[in-house]
Design a protein around this motif. Structure first.
Motif, PDB file in Angstrom:
ATOM      1  N   GLU A  28       0.840  -1.198   0.000  1.00 27.12           N
ATOM      2  CA  GLU A  28       0.000   0.000   0.000  1.00 27.12           C
ATOM      3  C   GLU A  28       0.879   1.254   0.000  1.00 27.12           C
ATOM      4  OE1 GLU A  28      -3.338   0.385  -0.227  1.00 27.12           O
ATOM      5  OE2 GLU A  28      -3.349  -1.761  -0.624  1.00 27.12           O
ATOM      6  N   PRO A  29       0.474   2.313  -0.717  1.00 32.90           N
ATOM      7  CA  PRO A  29       1.281   3.543  -0.751  1.00 32.90           C
ATOM      8  C   PRO A  29       1.278   4.250   0.596  1.00 32.90           C
ATOM      9  CG  PRO A  29      -0.817   3.892  -1.866  1.00 32.90           C
ATOM     10  CD  PRO A  29      -0.741   2.422  -1.557  1.00 32.90           C
ATOM     11  N   GLU A  30       2.331   5.017   0.834  1.00 34.70           N
ATOM     12  CA  GLU A  30       2.387   5.824   2.038  1.00 34.70           C
ATOM     13  C   GLU A  30       1.434   7.012   1.905  1.00 34.70           C
ATOM     14  OE1 GLU A  30       6.271   6.952   3.154  1.00 34.70           O
ATOM     15  OE2 GLU A  30       7.055   4.907   3.155  1.00 34.70           O
ATOM     16  N   LYS A  31       0.981   7.501   3.051  1.00 32.19           N
ATOM     17  CA  LYS A  31       0.080   8.658   3.022  1.00 32.19           C
ATOM     18  C   LYS A  31       0.790   9.864   2.425  1.00 32.19           C
ATOM     19  CE  LYS A  31      -2.968  11.426   5.936  1.00 32.19           C
ATOM     20  NZ  LYS A  31      -3.497  11.651   7.313  1.00 32.19           N
ATOM     21  N   GLU A  32       2.048  10.067   2.816  1.00 31.58           N
ATOM     22  CA  GLU A  32       2.849  11.150   2.245  1.00 31.58           C
ATOM     23  C   GLU A  32       4.311  10.736   2.278  1.00 31.58           C
ATOM     24  OE1 GLU A  32       2.268  15.659   2.870  1.00 31.58           O
ATOM     25  OE2 GLU A  32       3.932  15.156   4.203  1.00 31.58           O
ATOM     26  N   LEU A  33       5.003  10.884   1.146  1.00 29.12           N
ATOM     27  CA  LEU A  33       6.418  10.535   1.077  1.00 29.12           C
ATOM     28  C   LEU A  33       7.236  11.527   1.890  1.00 29.12           C
ATOM     29  CD1 LEU A  33       6.755   9.705  -2.731  1.00 29.12           C
ATOM     30  CD2 LEU A  33       6.448   8.103  -0.843  1.00 29.12           C
ATOM     31  N   ASN A  34       8.166  10.992   2.683  1.00 28.99           N
ATOM     32  CA  ASN A  34       9.043  11.830   3.479  1.00 28.99           C
ATOM     33  C   ASN A  34      10.196  12.324   2.595  1.00 28.99           C
ATOM     34  OD1 ASN A  34      10.849  12.982   5.263  1.00 28.99           O
ATOM     35  ND2 ASN A  34      10.619  11.387   6.809  1.00 28.99           N
ATOM     36  N   PRO A  35      10.308  13.639   2.363  1.00 28.73           N
ATOM     37  CA  PRO A  35      11.369  14.131   1.477  1.00 28.73           C
ATOM     38  C   PRO A  35      12.767  13.724   1.928  1.00 28.73           C
ATOM     39  CG  PRO A  35       9.780  15.864   1.970  1.00 28.73           C
ATOM     40  CD  PRO A  35       9.461  14.725   2.877  1.00 28.73           C
ATOM     41  N   LYS A  36      12.977  13.567   3.239  1.00 30.14           N
ATOM     42  CA  LYS A  36      14.302  13.206   3.736  1.00 30.14           C
ATOM     43  C   LYS A  36      14.699  11.797   3.315  1.00 30.14           C
ATOM     44  CE  LYS A  36      14.166  16.285   7.738  1.00 30.14           C
ATOM     45  NZ  LYS A  36      14.244  16.389   9.217  1.00 30.14           N
ATOM     46  N   GLN A  37      13.739  10.917   3.095  1.00 27.03           N
ATOM     47  CA  GLN A  37      14.059   9.554   2.679  1.00 27.03           C
ATOM     48  C   GLN A  37      14.321   9.440   1.182  1.00 27.03           C
ATOM     49  OE1 GLN A  37      10.808   7.113   4.081  1.00 27.03           O
ATOM     50  NE2 GLN A  37      11.391   7.320   6.222  1.00 27.03           N
ATOM     51  N   ARG A  38      13.956  10.468   0.400  1.00 25.50           N
ATOM     52  CA  ARG A  38      14.243  10.524  -1.038  1.00 25.50           C
ATOM     53  C   ARG A  38      13.779   9.252  -1.760  1.00 25.50           C
ATOM     54  NH1 ARG A  38      17.456  14.472  -2.638  1.00 25.50           N
ATOM     55  NH2 ARG A  38      18.242  13.271  -4.400  1.00 25.50           N
ATOM     56  N   ILE A  39      12.567   8.799  -1.424  1.00 24.43           N
ATOM     57  CA  ILE A  39      12.060   7.557  -2.004  1.00 24.43           C
ATOM     58  C   ILE A  39      11.880   7.694  -3.513  1.00 24.43           C
ATOM     59  CG2 ILE A  39      10.050   6.015  -2.074  1.00 24.43           C
ATOM     60  CD1 ILE A  39       9.785   6.483   0.940  1.00 24.43           C
ATOM     61  N   TRP A  40      11.292   8.800  -3.966  1.00 19.82           N
ATOM     62  CA  TRP A  40      11.077   8.999  -5.406  1.00 19.82           C
ATOM     63  C   TRP A  40      12.415   8.987  -6.153  1.00 19.82           C
ATOM     64  CZ3 TRP A  40       8.244   8.667  -9.491  1.00 19.82           C
ATOM     65  CH2 TRP A  40       8.507   9.440 -10.623  1.00 19.82           C
ATOM     66  N   GLU A  41      13.395   9.703  -5.620  1.00 15.40           N
ATOM     67  CA  GLU A  41      14.696   9.771  -6.275  1.00 15.40           C
ATOM     68  C   GLU A  41      15.380   8.415  -6.325  1.00 15.40           C
ATOM     69  OE1 GLU A  41      13.508  13.759  -4.909  1.00 15.40           O
ATOM     70  OE2 GLU A  41      13.574  11.766  -3.984  1.00 15.40           O
ATOM     71  N   ARG A  42      15.190   7.595  -5.291  1.00 17.14           N
ATOM     72  CA  ARG A  42      15.816   6.266  -5.265  1.00 17.14           C
ATOM     73  C   ARG A  42      15.133   5.278  -6.216  1.00 17.14           C
ATOM     74  NH1 ARG A  42      15.416   5.532   1.028  1.00 17.14           N
ATOM     75  NH2 ARG A  42      16.088   3.389   0.616  1.00 17.14           N
ATOM     76  N   LEU A  43      13.866   5.538  -6.529  1.00 19.32           N
ATOM     77  CA  LEU A  43      13.151   4.645  -7.441  1.00 19.32           C
ATOM     78  C   LEU A  43      13.332   5.034  -8.909  1.00 19.32           C
ATOM     79  CD1 LEU A  43       9.772   4.215  -5.516  1.00 19.32           C
ATOM     80  CD2 LEU A  43      11.600   2.540  -5.715  1.00 19.32           C
ATOM     81  N   LEU A  44      13.702   6.279  -9.170  1.00 17.84           N
ATOM     82  CA  LEU A  44      13.785   6.779 -10.543  1.00 17.84           C
ATOM     83  C   LEU A  44      14.624   5.909 -11.480  1.00 17.84           C
ATOM     84  CD1 LEU A  44      13.984  10.691 -10.523  1.00 17.84           C
ATOM     85  CD2 LEU A  44      12.345   9.239 -11.705  1.00 17.84           C
ATOM     86  N   PRO A  45      15.809   5.414 -11.071  1.00 18.82           N
ATOM     87  CA  PRO A  45      16.617   4.620 -12.010  1.00 18.82           C
ATOM     88  C   PRO A  45      15.918   3.365 -12.531  1.00 18.82           C
ATOM     89  CG  PRO A  45      17.937   5.314 -10.134  1.00 18.82           C
ATOM     90  CD  PRO A  45      16.523   5.653  -9.797  1.00 18.82           C
ATOM     91  N   ASP A  46      14.907   2.879 -11.817  1.00 26.90           N
ATOM     92  CA  ASP A  46      14.211   1.651 -12.231  1.00 26.90           C
ATOM     93  C   ASP A  46      12.916   1.935 -12.988  1.00 26.90           C
ATOM     94  OD1 ASP A  46      16.088  -0.135 -11.016  1.00 26.90           O
ATOM     95  OD2 ASP A  46      15.226   0.350  -9.069  1.00 26.90           O
TER      96      ASP A  46
END
Length: 298
Positions: free
Chosen positions: A245-263
């Motif tokens: 399930e998706p998170e309610k709001e992505l934490n900018p400090k964890q940089r989840i979007w940036e870490r997923l971008l290469p895939d």
């Protein structure tokens, strides 16, 4: 002397009153027993609820402790393995008989700087290993279908659009995107697009953007990802093999979007994918880039 005999009627009355008294006493005891039983039932129910609450709290605490313990073990194992590869860099390897090795050609200050550099590199490597172990997957993203209702130029930027988009929510969201040099505004109005909805709202040149519009890109062009034509605003985009399930709001400090971008990329047919798994609106079809194959997604 007169002979006094008991009246049989009086004796019957006495026996009747005695029996009634005994019945009343038994009834009183029964009522007291019923009241006590009801009281015990209420207390037992309360005790059972308290026990269930304590069990749930204990289970949650054990889960959190297990996760923390696992993370500590991963980090400890990583440090140990890297330490074994680096070898012994402690003081005992540089001293003999408790005295400094004066035969070394390197000054002590230089050796200390090198040790600090090794320790910093060691810590960075260990953190990288831990980050790889905890790398998130695409299920953390709240990706949904949206319809663009209106497009206008950003008041303070020639390269940005400000779009109002429908997501099946009570009110439209405002989204800022950099499509002005790639797609005319009249081609965007009414189109279905893919939005990343659980990013934290940010101001872009003074306009608050409440979501991220996903686009396929290559060296020459950029275009929005297109959901299947039967999709509706608010439809969730899912990924086979990633059921979280998706998170309610992505934490900018964890940089989840940036870490997923290469895939994230489009395949040879233009289908949007994560690690080769398609962006899918369940039961309705796949999301694509109409004109960009083997491109990136941002």
């Amino acid at each position: 002397m007169s002979d006094r005999r008991s009246d049989p009627q009086d004796e019957d009355q006495m026996e009747f009153f005695t029996q009634q008294l005994m019945l009343l006493q038994e009834k009183a005891m029964l009522h007291a027993s019923v009241r006590e039983e009801k009281k015990l039932l209420v207390e037992n129910a309360k005790l059972k609820k308290d026990i269930d609450d304590l069990k749930n709290n204990l289970q949650e605490t054990q889960k959190r402790k297990a996760v923390k313990l696992h993370q500590e073990r991963v980090l400890t194992a990583s440090i140990a393995s890297k330490s074994a590869l680096l070898g012994d860099t402690g003081p005992s390897a540089r001293h003999t008989g408790g005295r400094p090795d004066t035969g070394s050609s390197r000054p002590e200050g230089r050796r200390r700087r090198e040790r600090r550099g090794v320790d910093a590199a060691h810590l960075k490597t260990s953190e990288s290993v831990l980050m790889r172990e905890q790398k998130p997957d695409v299920s953390r993203l709240d990706l949904r279908v949206a319809r663009i209702l209106d497009v206008r130029k950003h008041p303070d930027s020639e390269s940005l659009y400000v779009q109002e988009v429908e997501l099946g929510e009570p009110a439209p969201r405002t989204v800022v995107s950099g499509l002005t040099n790639h797609v005319p505004p009249e081609q965007l109005v009414g189109c279905l697009v893919v939005l990343l909805c659980n990013v934290r709202p940010v101001k872009v040149r003074g306009v608050q953007s409440q979501a991220r519009l996903l686009c396929a890109v290559n060296q020459e062009s950029m275009e929005p990802l297109t959901p299947p034509t039967s999709a509706q605003p608010g439809d969730r985009i899912t990924f086979q093999y990633y059921p979280g399930e998706p998170e309610k709001e992505l934490n900018p400090k964890q940089r989840i979007w940036e870490r997923l971008l290469p895939d994230l990329c489009t395949d040879a047919k233009g289908v949007a994918t994560y690690k080769g798994v398609a962006f899918e609106v369940r039961g309705k079809g796949l999301c694509r880039a109409p004109n960009i194959s083997n491109g990136g997604i941002k």
